[in-house]
Design a protein around this motif. Structure first.
Motif, mmCIF file in Angstrom:
data_model
loop_
_atom_site.group_PDB
_atom_site.id
_atom_site.type_symbol
_atom_site.label_atom_id
_atom_site.label_comp_id
_atom_site.label_asym_id
_atom_site.label_seq_id
_atom_site.Cartn_x
_atom_site.Cartn_y
_atom_site.Cartn_z
ATOM 1 N N LEU A 148 9.853 3.920 49.766
ATOM 2 C CA LEU A 148 9.567 2.498 49.972
ATOM 3 C C LEU A 148 10.836 1.661 49.850
ATOM 4 O O LEU A 148 11.036 0.712 50.616
ATOM 5 C CB LEU A 148 8.510 2.008 48.983
ATOM 6 C CG LEU A 148 7.097 2.546 49.209
ATOM 7 C CD1 LEU A 148 6.170 2.094 48.084
ATOM 8 C CD2 LEU A 148 6.549 2.118 50.550
ATOM 9 N N LEU A 149 11.702 2.020 48.911
ATOM 10 C CA LEU A 149 12.954 1.281 48.764
ATOM 11 C C LEU A 149 13.899 1.533 49.938
ATOM 12 O O LEU A 149 14.651 0.639 50.334
ATOM 13 C CB LEU A 149 13.633 1.622 47.441
ATOM 14 C CG LEU A 149 12.903 1.097 46.200
ATOM 15 C CD1 LEU A 149 13.623 1.547 44.941
ATOM 16 C CD2 LEU A 149 12.773 -0.405 46.233
ATOM 17 N N GLU A 150 13.879 2.739 50.501
ATOM 18 C CA GLU A 150 14.670 3.021 51.706
ATOM 19 C C GLU A 150 14.221 2.110 52.848
ATOM 20 O O GLU A 150 15.040 1.520 53.550
ATOM 21 C CB GLU A 150 14.495 4.483 52.146
ATOM 22 C CG GLU A 150 15.340 5.464 51.415
ATOM 23 C CD GLU A 150 16.769 5.496 51.906
ATOM 24 O OE1 GLU A 150 17.100 4.880 52.936
ATOM 25 O OE2 GLU A 150 17.576 6.146 51.240
ATOM 26 N N LEU A 151 12.905 2.005 53.020
ATOM 27 C CA LEU A 151 12.372 1.148 54.082
ATOM 28 C C LEU A 151 12.725 -0.314 53.822
ATOM 29 O O LEU A 151 13.082 -1.052 54.738
ATOM 30 C CB LEU A 151 10.865 1.330 54.205
ATOM 31 C CG LEU A 151 10.423 2.693 54.729
ATOM 32 C CD1 LEU A 151 8.918 2.857 54.568
ATOM 33 C CD2 LEU A 151 10.841 2.877 56.173
ATOM 34 N N TRP A 152 12.639 -0.730 52.553
ATOM 35 C CA TRP A 152 13.004 -2.100 52.181
ATOM 36 C C TRP A 152 14.469 -2.362 52.499
ATOM 37 O O TRP A 152 14.828 -3.392 53.056
ATOM 38 C CB TRP A 152 12.719 -2.315 50.698
ATOM 39 C CG TRP A 152 13.282 -3.588 50.162
ATOM 40 C CD1 TRP A 152 12.823 -4.857 50.369
ATOM 41 C CD2 TRP A 152 14.451 -3.729 49.349
ATOM 42 N NE1 TRP A 152 13.621 -5.764 49.722
ATOM 43 C CE2 TRP A 152 14.629 -5.099 49.086
ATOM 44 C CE3 TRP A 152 15.352 -2.816 48.808
ATOM 45 C CZ2 TRP A 152 15.667 -5.575 48.308
ATOM 46 C CZ3 TRP A 152 16.395 -3.296 48.027
ATOM 47 C CH2 TRP A 152 16.538 -4.665 47.794
ATOM 48 N N VAL A 159 17.272 7.294 46.574
ATOM 49 C CA VAL A 159 17.473 6.430 47.746
ATOM 50 C C VAL A 159 18.801 6.830 48.393
ATOM 51 O O VAL A 159 19.832 6.858 47.745
ATOM 52 C CB VAL A 159 17.484 4.933 47.355
ATOM 53 C CG1 VAL A 159 17.893 4.072 48.544
ATOM 54 C CG2 VAL A 159 16.125 4.502 46.831
ATOM 55 N N GLY A 160 18.747 7.151 49.646
ATOM 56 C CA GLY A 160 19.950 7.590 50.345
ATOM 57 C C GLY A 160 20.243 9.071 50.207
ATOM 58 O O GLY A 160 21.142 9.601 50.842
ATOM 59 N N ASN A 161 19.490 9.753 49.350
ATOM 60 C CA ASN A 161 19.647 11.195 49.131
ATOM 61 C C ASN A 161 18.287 11.873 49.187
ATOM 62 O O ASN A 161 17.919 12.619 48.279
ATOM 63 C CB ASN A 161 20.291 11.469 47.762
ATOM 64 C CG ASN A 161 21.672 10.896 47.647
ATOM 65 O OD1 ASN A 161 22.579 11.317 48.350
ATOM 66 N ND2 ASN A 161 21.841 9.912 46.786
ATOM 67 N N ILE A 162 17.540 11.600 50.243
ATOM 68 C CA ILE A 162 16.151 12.061 50.331
ATOM 69 C C ILE A 162 16.035 13.573 50.189
ATOM 70 O O ILE A 162 15.084 14.074 49.631
ATOM 71 C CB ILE A 162 15.493 11.565 51.646
ATOM 72 C CG1 ILE A 162 15.417 10.037 51.649
ATOM 73 C CG2 ILE A 162 14.133 12.173 51.868
ATOM 74 C CD1 ILE A 162 14.592 9.422 50.544
ATOM 75 N N GLY A 163 17.014 14.339 50.660
ATOM 76 C CA GLY A 163 16.934 15.793 50.588
ATOM 77 C C GLY A 163 17.313 16.386 49.238
ATOM 78 O O GLY A 163 17.204 17.596 49.036
#
Length: 144
Positions: free
Chosen positions: A129-133, A55-59
Motif C-alpha cells: 500500500l505504501l508503494e502504491l501511495w 518498500v522498494g525491496n518487495i523481493g
C-alpha cells in the motif's frame, strides 16, 4: 476484485490527505496508528522499520528484513526478538481492532474469513500500500 481496488484507493487517499509527500516513515506510522497498533509495544518500532525496509525491496526475504531491523535497533537485538515482537504486536492489535479498518488493509483472500495476518502478510500488504501511495505521490508531482 472491486473490494481490493476500493481498499487500496481508500487507504492511498487517506495517506495522501494526511502525510507529507514521499515520507514513507511518516506514512507507515500513520497507517499503524490508524489501525490501532499500540505504540508502547516493543514490536511497534520493529514493524514500522520492517515495512519501510520492504518498500522498494518487495523481493526481500522476511528473514533478511528481520536481520536488518535487528541491526538497526542495535543493543544486541536478535532477528528472533524482532520476529516475536512483531508477532506479539499484531496479536495485541488484533484483540482490539476496528474490524472495518483491518478489512480495508487486510481483505480476506478468496473465500476465506478475515483471519489475523501473519507477520509476513502484515509487512507485505502494508508495504505494498505504501508503494502504491509513493507512486501516487510521484504522479501528483508530475501533474503539478
Amino acid at each position: 476484485m472491486d473490494h481490493n481496488i476500493n481498499t487500496t484507493l481508500e487507504y492511498i487517499l487517506f495517506l495522501t490527505r494526511h502525510i507529507p509527500k514521499g515520507n514513507i516513515r511518516a506514512a507507515a506510522l500513520a497507517m499503524m496508528m490508524d489501525m490501532g497498533f499500540p505504540e508502547y509495544s516493543e514490536g511497534f518500532g520493529y514493524l514500522r522499520c520492517a515495512i519501510v525496509i520492504r518498500v522498494g525491496n518487495i523481493g526481500l526475504r522476511f528473514g533478511t528484513i528481520y536481520q536488518r531491523v535487528a541491526r538497526m535497533q542495535g543493543d544486541g537485538i536478535s532477528e528472533q526478538q524482532v520476529e516475536q515482537g512483531i508477532r506479539s504486536l499484531i496479536a495485541e492489535a488484533w484483540k482490539y481492532r476496528d474490524a472495518h479498518k483491518w478489512l480495508l488493509v487486510f481483505p480476506p483472500e478468496g473465500k476465506a474469513k478475515a483471519d489475523r495476518p501473519t507477520n509476513g502478510r502484515a509487512i507485505a500488504r502494508m508495504a505494498c500500500l505504501l508503494e502504491l501511495w509513493k507512486e501516487c505521490c510521484e504522479e501528483v508531482s508530475y501533474a503539478e
